[in-house]
Motif scaffolding. Structure first.
Motif, PDB file in Angstrom:
ATOM      1  N   GLY A  32      -6.595   4.330   3.050  1.00 37.52           N
ATOM      2  CA  GLY A  32      -5.613   5.044   2.235  1.00 37.52           C
ATOM      3  C   GLY A  32      -4.650   5.877   3.055  1.00 37.52           C
ATOM      4  O   GLY A  32      -4.099   6.859   2.568  1.00 37.52           O
ATOM      5  N   TRP A  33      -4.429   5.487   4.306  1.00 40.04           N
ATOM      6  CA  TRP A  33      -3.555   6.230   5.205  1.00 40.04           C
ATOM      7  C   TRP A  33      -2.112   5.775   5.070  1.00 40.04           C
ATOM      8  O   TRP A  33      -1.840   4.607   4.828  1.00 40.04           O
ATOM      9  N   LYS A  34      -1.189   6.700   5.301  1.00 37.65           N
ATOM     10  CA  LYS A  34       0.232   6.358   5.304  1.00 37.65           C
ATOM     11  C   LYS A  34       0.674   5.811   6.653  1.00 37.65           C
ATOM     12  O   LYS A  34       1.655   5.093   6.749  1.00 37.65           O
ATOM     13  N   GLY A  35      -0.023   6.186   7.703  1.00 34.63           N
ATOM     14  CA  GLY A  35       0.343   5.773   9.052  1.00 34.63           C
ATOM     15  C   GLY A  35      -0.681   4.827   9.645  1.00 34.63           C
ATOM     16  O   GLY A  35      -1.610   4.389   8.974  1.00 34.63           O
ATOM     17  N   HIS A  64       0.835  -1.201   0.000  1.00 33.83           N
ATOM     18  CA  HIS A  64       0.000   0.000   0.000  1.00 33.83           C
ATOM     19  C   HIS A  64       0.872   1.255   0.000  1.00 33.83           C
ATOM     20  O   HIS A  64       0.638   2.190  -0.767  1.00 33.83           O
ATOM     21  N   ARG A  65       1.900   1.255   0.840  1.00 32.37           N
ATOM     22  CA  ARG A  65       2.797   2.412   0.905  1.00 32.37           C
ATOM     23  C   ARG A  65       3.549   2.589  -0.419  1.00 32.37           C
ATOM     24  O   ARG A  65       3.777   3.720  -0.858  1.00 32.37           O
ATOM     25  N   GLN A  66       3.906   1.493  -1.073  1.00 34.42           N
ATOM     26  CA  GLN A  66       4.566   1.576  -2.386  1.00 34.42           C
ATOM     27  C   GLN A  66       3.642   2.255  -3.393  1.00 34.42           C
ATOM     28  O   GLN A  66       4.065   3.105  -4.163  1.00 34.42           O
ATOM     29  N   LYS A  67       2.361   1.859  -3.370  1.00 30.99           N
ATOM     30  CA  LYS A  67       1.387   2.441  -4.302  1.00 30.99           C
ATOM     31  C   LYS A  67       1.174   3.927  -4.040  1.00 30.99           C
ATOM     32  O   LYS A  67       0.870   4.684  -4.959  1.00 30.99           O
ATOM     33  N   LEU A  68       1.318   4.341  -2.789  1.00 30.13           N
ATOM     34  CA  LEU A  68       1.199   5.758  -2.441  1.00 30.13           C
ATOM     35  C   LEU A  68       2.476   6.531  -2.759  1.00 30.13           C
ATOM     36  O   LEU A  68       2.556   7.732  -2.512  1.00 30.13           O
TER      37      LEU A  68
END
Length: 109
Positions: free
Chosen positions: A83-86, A41-45
């Protein structure tokens, strides 16, 4: 001809990957899928995790979940779904509002 700068970058990149792998290796088996999902998910963001960031995220998840693996999974998946980074405390799954809204619709019909 050997380019020292590229060689140094390669060594730093390898060290970084080794460190990230060691952090991943410390994750309990039951939690690895959720951690992997969060990393993807973080990679996609376009905000990939460093070893330090992953370690801090895992520490925070453990604190929020009180060591409960199932709750840790839910916290990580909540971040992915929202969709959160944290990571943040788990939102209450209060179905009361939905039920009352459905009741309202039935009454209106």
């Amino acid at each position: 001809y050997k380019n020292e700068k590229n060689d140094k970058n390669y060594k730093n990149e390898k060290k970084y990957k080794d460190t990230l792998a060691s952090v991943r290796g410390s994750v309990p088996e039951e939690l690895r899928d959720a951690v992997h999902d969060f990393e993807e998910h973080r990679q996609k963001l376009k905000a990939p995790l460093t070893a330090t960031a992953l370690s801090r995220i895992l520490t925070k998840v453990n604190t929020l979940a009180g060591g409960d693996i199932e709750l840790s999974k839910k916290i990580l998946w909540q971040s992915v779904e929202q969709g959160w980074k944290g990571v943040f405390p788990l939102k209450e799954e209060d179905g009361g509002d939905k039920a009352s809204f459905l009741d309202f619709l039935k009454e209106e019909a």
